[in-house]
Write a protein that holds these residues in place. Structure first.
Motif, PDB file in Angstrom:
ATOM      1  N   ALA A  50       0.806  -1.175  -0.059  1.00  0.00           N
ATOM      2  CA  ALA A  50       0.004   0.213   0.091  1.00  0.00           C
ATOM      3  C   ALA A  50       0.787   1.197  -0.165  1.00  0.00           C
ATOM      4  CB  ALA A  50      -0.801   0.040   0.950  1.00  0.00           C
ATOM      5  N   PRO A  51       1.287   1.755  -1.170  1.00  0.00           N
ATOM      6  CA  PRO A  51       2.307   2.911  -1.350  1.00  0.00           C
ATOM      7  C   PRO A  51       1.605   4.174  -0.618  1.00  0.00           C
ATOM      8  CG  PRO A  51       2.222   1.862  -3.302  1.00  0.00           C
ATOM      9  CD  PRO A  51       1.144   1.092  -2.691  1.00  0.00           C
ATOM     10  N   ARG A 203      -9.769   1.775   0.560  1.00  0.00           N
ATOM     11  CA  ARG A 203      -9.371   0.788  -0.242  1.00  0.00           C
ATOM     12  C   ARG A 203      -9.260  -0.580   0.635  1.00  0.00           C
ATOM     13  NH1 ARG A 203      -4.729   2.164  -4.696  1.00  0.00           N
ATOM     14  NH2 ARG A 203      -6.077   3.998  -5.782  1.00  0.00           N
ATOM     15  N   PRO A 204     -10.452  -1.378   0.941  1.00  0.00           N
ATOM     16  CA  PRO A 204     -10.566  -2.495   1.995  1.00  0.00           C
ATOM     17  C   PRO A 204      -9.429  -3.278   1.702  1.00  0.00           C
ATOM     18  CG  PRO A 204     -12.642  -1.787   1.033  1.00  0.00           C
ATOM     19  CD  PRO A 204     -11.617  -0.928   0.321  1.00  0.00           C
ATOM     20  N   ARG A 205      -9.208  -4.018   0.502  1.00  0.00           N
ATOM     21  CA  ARG A 205      -8.373  -4.919   0.253  1.00  0.00           C
ATOM     22  C   ARG A 205      -6.937  -4.336   0.571  1.00  0.00           C
ATOM     23  NH1 ARG A 205      -8.344  -8.988  -5.022  1.00  0.00           N
ATOM     24  NH2 ARG A 205      -6.425 -10.364  -4.188  1.00  0.00           N
ATOM     25  N   GLN A 206      -6.526  -3.233   0.071  1.00  0.00           N
ATOM     26  CA  GLN A 206      -5.230  -2.914   0.194  1.00  0.00           C
ATOM     27  C   GLN A 206      -5.005  -2.543   1.741  1.00  0.00           C
ATOM     28  OE1 GLN A 206      -4.484   0.247  -2.565  1.00  0.00           O
ATOM     29  NE2 GLN A 206      -2.611  -0.371  -2.979  1.00  0.00           N
ATOM     30  N   ALA A 207      -6.023  -2.137   2.303  1.00  0.00           N
ATOM     31  CA  ALA A 207      -5.879  -1.748   3.726  1.00  0.00           C
ATOM     32  C   ALA A 207      -5.771  -3.192   4.778  1.00  0.00           C
ATOM     33  CB  ALA A 207      -7.065  -0.885   4.308  1.00  0.00           C
ATOM     34  N   ALA A 208      -6.318  -4.237   4.421  1.00  0.00           N
ATOM     35  CA  ALA A 208      -6.320  -5.341   4.889  1.00  0.00           C
ATOM     36  C   ALA A 208      -4.997  -5.843   4.587  1.00  0.00           C
ATOM     37  CB  ALA A 208      -7.490  -6.278   4.431  1.00  0.00           C
ATOM     38  N   ARG A 226     -10.681   0.331  10.718  1.00  0.00           N
ATOM     39  CA  ARG A 226     -11.942   0.332  11.218  1.00  0.00           C
ATOM     40  C   ARG A 226     -12.870   1.094  10.321  1.00  0.00           C
ATOM     41  NH1 ARG A 226      -9.583  -0.543  16.469  1.00  0.00           N
ATOM     42  NH2 ARG A 226     -10.196  -2.495  17.296  1.00  0.00           N
ATOM     43  N   PRO A 227     -14.028   1.000   9.972  1.00  0.00           N
ATOM     44  CA  PRO A 227     -14.992   1.678   9.086  1.00  0.00           C
ATOM     45  C   PRO A 227     -15.380   2.964  10.088  1.00  0.00           C
ATOM     46  CG  PRO A 227     -16.009  -0.005   9.881  1.00  0.00           C
ATOM     47  CD  PRO A 227     -14.789  -0.437  10.293  1.00  0.00           C
ATOM     48  N   LEU A 228     -15.891   3.902   9.051  1.00  0.00           N
ATOM     49  CA  LEU A 228     -16.352   5.155   9.803  1.00  0.00           C
ATOM     50  C   LEU A 228     -17.196   5.181  10.986  1.00  0.00           C
ATOM     51  CD1 LEU A 228     -16.230   8.253   9.838  1.00  0.00           C
ATOM     52  CD2 LEU A 228     -18.172   8.406   8.311  1.00  0.00           C
ATOM     53  N   GLU A 264      -5.269   8.838  -0.810  1.00  0.00           N
ATOM     54  CA  GLU A 264      -3.968   8.384  -0.186  1.00  0.00           C
ATOM     55  C   GLU A 264      -4.085   8.219   1.007  1.00  0.00           C
ATOM     56  OE1 GLU A 264      -0.904  10.098  -3.349  1.00  0.00           O
ATOM     57  OE2 GLU A 264      -1.548  11.323  -1.841  1.00  0.00           O
ATOM     58  N   VAL A 265      -5.031   9.144   1.892  1.00  0.00           N
ATOM     59  CA  VAL A 265      -5.102   9.255   3.424  1.00  0.00           C
ATOM     60  C   VAL A 265      -6.020   8.273   4.004  1.00  0.00           C
ATOM     61  CG1 VAL A 265      -5.133  10.780   5.258  1.00  0.00           C
ATOM     62  CG2 VAL A 265      -3.976  11.540   3.332  1.00  0.00           C
ATOM     63  N   TRP A 266      -5.671   7.332   4.390  1.00  0.00           N
ATOM     64  CA  TRP A 266      -6.881   6.420   4.813  1.00  0.00           C
ATOM     65  C   TRP A 266      -7.066   6.463   6.532  1.00  0.00           C
ATOM     66  CZ3 TRP A 266      -4.357   1.345   2.314  1.00  0.00           C
ATOM     67  CH2 TRP A 266      -4.279   1.476   0.936  1.00  0.00           C
ATOM     68  N   LEU A 267      -7.257   7.639   6.629  1.00  0.00           N
ATOM     69  CA  LEU A 267      -7.551   7.949   8.350  1.00  0.00           C
ATOM     70  C   LEU A 267      -8.727   8.783   8.348  1.00  0.00           C
ATOM     71  CD1 LEU A 267      -4.001   8.152   8.122  1.00  0.00           C
ATOM     72  CD2 LEU A 267      -4.453   7.660  10.566  1.00  0.00           C
ATOM     73  N   TYR A 268      -9.305   8.524   9.499  1.00  0.00           N
ATOM     74  CA  TYR A 268     -10.560   9.477   9.922  1.00  0.00           C
ATOM     75  C   TYR A 268      -9.915  10.202  11.350  1.00  0.00           C
ATOM     76  CZ  TYR A 268     -13.734   7.128   6.661  1.00  0.00           C
ATOM     77  OH  TYR A 268     -14.570   6.519   5.810  1.00  0.00           O
ATOM     78  N   GLY A 269     -10.486  11.326  11.411  1.00  0.00           N
ATOM     79  CA  GLY A 269     -10.059  12.194  12.739  1.00  0.00           C
ATOM     80  C   GLY A 269     -11.128  13.149  13.136  1.00  0.00           C
TER      81      GLY A 269
END
Length: 277
Positions: A50-51, A203-208, A226-228, A264-269
């Motif tokens: 996951a680049p 990107r569920p698969r890449q995140a996993a 985790r999901p939102l 590119e940013v796979w985070l919630y805050g």
């Protein structure tokens, strides 16, 4: 060129260089130099799968600094940063003290390498104060009962609890919601929670695949994206401030948000306030 964590006059610590640690992997992703070969190898494998993880790490760091400045502008003068990671300047206390030099910050982390760098975390402004606790997020009672905490912070004044990209290293069976609630229930009215968390929504698969590296390499902690709706649930008991729990680039941006960044940013805050104060 990378370097091993410092030695010499640093304290002797129970560090296992063969076990990748999330704090040191994060340091590598941010371009730091305080990591071992096992950490670098795990980080590079995560990047291969996951680049986007480098962009996510940088965006999380930028969000944490924005959140610290925001909270200081709201009048918060006390911070508890749990899972702080290896110091990278500017640190949270530097961002908060930029707004108000009298801010006080207590850092906590379970990686002994962070303790070896605690001097950097303790370089407070003359008007403020900082302290460091060697402790694990999973045992909030140890942090809340540490003498350094309430010797540095006033338990009758609001505190901002900062959990920056750390709760995704708490497994479901370790009850991340219970951990947050334990801190929440110990904080005075008017306190805040600033929290960011990796997601598998984008990107569920890449995140996993990326998260699986922590298990395959037997890292010190597993990663659980985790999901939102699950991230939002961690704010139970807090009134979430605008713009809510969102992808990090959308949280009080300091300039235009590039559309590519949202891929590119796979985070919630978000930031929430504890009522009553």
């Amino acid at each position: 060129m990378t370097h091993e964590p410092p030695s010499g006059d640093e304290p002797r610590l129970p560090i296992n260089p063969q076990v990748p640690h999330p704090a040191r992997i994060y340091d590598y992703l941010l371009g730091g130099k305080d990591h071992y070969a096992a950490d670098r190898s795990a980080a590079e494998e995560t990047i291969r799968r996951a680049p986007q993880v480098r962009a996510s790490a940088r965006a999380n760091r930028a969000w944490m600094l924005r959140a610290a400045r925001y909270l200081a502008r709201q009048g918060v003068r006390q911070f508890l940063d749990v899972g702080t990671g290896i110091p990278t300047s500017p640190n949270l206390h530097e961002a908060a003290q930029q707004v108000s030099p009298d801010c006080r910050v207590v850092y906590a982390d379970n990686d002994p390498v962070v303790l070896a760098h605690a001097r950097a975390l303790l370089s407070s402004s003359p008007e403020g104060r900082t302290a460091y606790i060697q402790a694990d997020l999973r045992r909030p009672e140890e942090i809340l009962g540490a003498p350094e905490l309430w010797a540095t912070l006033n338990r009758d004044r609001p505190v901002a609890l900062v959990l920056s990209a750390v709760l995704h290293f708490v497994r479901d069976e370790e009850e991340p919601g219970r951990i947050v609630a334990a801190f929440r229930d110990a904080l005075p009215p008017g306190s805040y929670l600033a929290l960011s968390h990796t997601t598998n929504d984008i990107r569920p698969r890449q995140a996993a695949d990326a998260a699986a590296v922590y298990g395959e390499r037997r890292a010190a902690a597993l990663m659980v994206p985790r999901p939102l709706h699950e991230v939002k649930a961690l704010f139970d008991g807090f009134d979430v401030v605008e713009p809510g729990v969102v992808q990090l680039p959308h949280w009080h941006p300091e300039g235009p948000v590039r559309p590519r960044l949202l891929d590119e940013v796979w985070l919630y805050g978000g930031v929430g306030r504890l009522g009553g104060g």
